[in-house]
Design an enzyme around this catalytic site. Structure first.
Site, PDB file in Angstrom:
ATOM      1  NE  ARG A 135       8.186  -8.726   5.369  1.00  0.00           N
ATOM      2  CZ  ARG A 135       7.092  -8.131   5.846  1.00  0.00           C
ATOM      3  NH1 ARG A 135       6.652  -8.415   7.053  1.00  0.00           N
ATOM      4  NH2 ARG A 135       6.432  -7.257   5.105  1.00  0.00           N
ATOM      5  CB  SER A 171       8.564  -4.965   1.183  1.00  0.00           C
ATOM      6  OG  SER A 171       7.369  -4.463   1.703  1.00  0.00           O
ATOM      7  CD  GLU A 200      10.115  -8.987   2.627  1.00  0.00           C
ATOM      8  OE1 GLU A 200       9.619  -7.909   2.274  1.00  0.00           O
ATOM      9  OE2 GLU A 200       9.443  -9.982   2.921  1.00  0.00           O
TER      10      GLU A 200
HETATM   11  N1  EPU Z   1       6.632   6.040   3.865  1.00  0.00           N
HETATM   12  C1  EPU Z   1       7.083   7.133   3.163  1.00  0.00           C
HETATM   13  N2  EPU Z   1       7.363   6.970   1.844  1.00  0.00           N
HETATM   14  C2  EPU Z   1       7.185   5.812   1.193  1.00  0.00           C
HETATM   15  C3  EPU Z   1       6.731   4.683   1.920  1.00  0.00           C
HETATM   16  C4  EPU Z   1       6.456   4.814   3.257  1.00  0.00           C
HETATM   17  O1  EPU Z   1       7.257   8.205   3.705  1.00  0.00           O
HETATM   18  O2  EPU Z   1       7.432   5.763  -0.013  1.00  0.00           O
HETATM   19  C5  EPU Z   1       6.312   6.174   5.305  1.00  0.00           C
HETATM   20  C6  EPU Z   1       4.797   6.095   5.559  1.00  0.00           C
HETATM   21  O3  EPU Z   1       4.185   7.338   5.419  1.00  0.00           O
HETATM   22  C7  EPU Z   1       4.753   5.566   6.974  1.00  0.00           C
HETATM   23  C8  EPU Z   1       5.961   4.663   7.066  1.00  0.00           C
HETATM   24  O4  EPU Z   1       6.841   5.066   6.026  1.00  0.00           O
HETATM   25  O5  EPU Z   1       4.924   6.604   7.894  1.00  0.00           O
HETATM   26  C9  EPU Z   1       5.627   3.171   6.968  1.00  0.00           C
HETATM   27  O6  EPU Z   1       4.992   2.909   5.698  1.00  0.00           O
HETATM   28  P1  EPU Z   1       3.870   1.770   5.502  1.00  0.00           P
HETATM   29  O7  EPU Z   1       2.836   1.916   6.540  1.00  0.00           O
HETATM   30  O8  EPU Z   1       3.449   1.817   4.091  1.00  0.00           O
HETATM   31  O9  EPU Z   1       4.582   0.406   5.810  1.00  0.00           O
HETATM   32  P2  EPU Z   1       6.057  -0.128   5.513  1.00  0.00           P
HETATM   33  O10 EPU Z   1       6.768  -0.210   6.826  1.00  0.00           O
HETATM   34  O11 EPU Z   1       6.702   0.673   4.458  1.00  0.00           O
HETATM   35  C10 EPU Z   1       5.544  -2.664   5.943  1.00  0.00           C
HETATM   36  C11 EPU Z   1       5.678  -3.981   5.229  1.00  0.00           C
HETATM   37  C12 EPU Z   1       4.602  -4.119   4.154  1.00  0.00           C
HETATM   38  C13 EPU Z   1       3.256  -4.035   4.834  1.00  0.00           C
HETATM   39  C14 EPU Z   1       3.149  -2.687   5.568  1.00  0.00           C
HETATM   40  C15 EPU Z   1       1.893  -2.558   6.375  1.00  0.00           C
HETATM   41  C16 EPU Z   1       8.039  -4.502   5.342  1.00  0.00           C
HETATM   42  C17 EPU Z   1       9.305  -4.698   4.590  1.00  0.00           C
HETATM   43  N3  EPU Z   1       6.982  -4.095   4.623  1.00  0.00           N
HETATM   44  O12 EPU Z   1       5.787  -1.619   4.992  1.00  0.00           O
HETATM   45  O13 EPU Z   1       4.734  -5.416   3.587  1.00  0.00           O
HETATM   46  O14 EPU Z   1       2.191  -4.144   3.908  1.00  0.00           O
HETATM   47  O15 EPU Z   1       4.254  -2.557   6.511  1.00  0.00           O
HETATM   48  O16 EPU Z   1       1.984  -3.343   7.510  1.00  0.00           O
HETATM   49  O17 EPU Z   1       8.005  -4.723   6.539  1.00  0.00           O
HETATM   50  C18 EPU Z   1       5.526  -6.688   1.725  1.00  0.00           C
HETATM   51  O18 EPU Z   1       6.240  -7.303   2.518  1.00  0.00           O
HETATM   52  O19 EPU Z   1       5.530  -6.962   0.495  1.00  0.00           O
HETATM   53  C19 EPU Z   1       4.709  -5.594   2.208  1.00  0.00           C
HETATM   54  C20 EPU Z   1       4.016  -4.844   1.387  1.00  0.00           C
END
Ligand code: EPU
Length: 336
Positions: free
Chosen positions: A163, A235, A331
């Site tokens: 990012r 995000s 972000e």
């Molecule tokens: N999780 C929770 N609770 C929540 C959200 C997530 O426990 O409310 C846990 C999930 O179960 C998982 C972990 O956290 O074990 C990671 O969650 P997820 O796979 O949804 O991805 P993220 O790291 O929360 C990032 C990006 C997203 C992108 C996803 C998929 C950032 C800031 N965000 O989210 O990007 O879609 O990975 O690659 O890096 C965006 O930038 O707008 C965005 C949606």
């Protein structure tokens, strides 16, 4: 053609659905427009926007908002394995991804259904499901705001990281991005290691670019709010990166905490998980909240002001700091 408006409503230009007004709004449809506008020099207060999917307006904007609607997707070079596609900064991001998938060119399929425009993708280094836009960007063309000079940033000049890019640090606010060139693959190597992506793709009938795009769209639809229906900026926070010692200490106390060791030795934590553990999914609030399927996404429940969203986000940051000792960084680009 350059279009210029005064007292311009920004509601259609921010996915958070915040009512704000720009003193002036200027839209360009060609590089010549941009060069001509800035050639005489410009040093007023300015903000460059793309699709407005990563912005939070806290006040009216007392300056000029610039937007490029430069279009076009052209192959500028190719060989047996790869092709190079030069894309106008005003092209909708997902139209670009759909076009590459339809043509059988690999690289961007994991980045399906992300709101926003091509120019902003080069600033934000948008990323999802194991791929970052910066991985595929070979060149970013810009026009410098203070003198109208055309500049070229090659991949390494852009300093892409999670990012992050040079357009968020030393070059922040200094350029109108006009074109971005992507390196795409004619013999795609698929990236399916993230979460249940491989399983979904299998259910859809096997590994093809179309099925990856379909699977990503389905996963996003289930986890993230539809920007046409619920105001948000995706995000709101970045996933925090902490030293391994900090992650290990937290894991002793919270063994189920998601954690992703990085090659540099640090560990990326999940902001969504940290926020959920602080109870924010269950905290009712009239105008602002976190999304029920993904706590990383702050949503406008309707009628929120930018200030309400910012105050809410500050309370979230404070709670995560207090419970876990971890600092969350936003972000979203907050425009005060
Ligand atoms: N999780 C929770 N609770 C929540 C959200 C997530 O426990 O409310 C846990 C999930 O179960 C998982 C972990 O956290 O074990 C990671 O969650 P997820 O796979 O949804 O991805 P993220 O790291 O929360 C990032 C990006 C997203 C992108 C996803 C998929 C950032 C800031 N965000 O989210 O990007 O879609 O990975 O690659 O890096 C965006 O930038 O707008 C965005 C949606």
């Amino acid at each position: 053609m350059t279009k210029q408006y005064q007292a311009y409503p920004l509601l259609p230009h921010n996915t958070f659905g915040i009512e704000a007004v720009a003193a002036e709004f200027v839209e360009f449809s060609s590089v010549d427009d941009v060069v001509a506008f800035f050639a005489k020099g410009y040093n007023g207060r300015s903000l460059v926007i793309g699709g407005g999917s990563n912005l939070l307006f806290v006040n009216d904007f007392n300056g000029t908002v610039f937007h490029s609607s430069i279009k076009g997707m052209d192959i500028v070079d190719e060989n047996d394995d790869e092709l190079f596609l030069r894309v106008g900064s005003g092209v909708n991001w997902d139209e670009l991804v759909a076009y590459t998938v339809e043509n059988g060119w690999g690289g961007l399929e994991n980045l399906s259904a992300i709101p926003g425009e091509v120019g902003a993708s080069a600033v934000q280094n948008v990323g999802a499901y194991g791929v970052e836009a910066g991985d595929l960007i070979v060149k970013v063309e810009t026009v410098r705001i203070n003198d109208g000079a055309c500049q070229v940033f090659l991949h390494d000049d852009c300093q892409y990281a999670y990012r992050h890019s040079i357009f968020k640090t030393t070059e922040k606010g200094k350029h109108i991005i006009t074109y971005v060139t992507y390196r795409l693959s004619k013999k795609p190597l698929f990236k399916l290691t993230y979460g249940n992506l491989a399983e979904k793709v299998e259910q859809l009938g096997g590994v093809t670019l179309e099925n990856i795009r379909k699977a990503v769209c389905e996963i996003r639809e289930a986890k993230l709010p539809n920007p046409d229906k619920v105001g948000s900026a995706g995000s709101f926070f970045m996933n925090p990166i902490v030293p391994a010692s900090v992650a290990n200490a937290l894991l002793l106390e919270y063994p189920s905490m998601p954690n992703y060791p990085l090659v540099c030795g640090d560990v990326k934590l999940s902001a969504g998980w940290l926020i959920e553990q602080c109870g924010w999914k269950d905290t009712p609030h009239e105008h602002v909240g976190v999304y029920r399927h993904q706590a990383l996404v702050v949503i406008n429940r309707g009628g929120a002001t930018g200030k309400e969203v910012l105050d809410f986000a500050s309370a979230v940051v404070a709670s995560v700091k207090e419970k876990f000792g971890v600092e969350l960084n936003m972000e979203v680009n907050v425009i005060e």
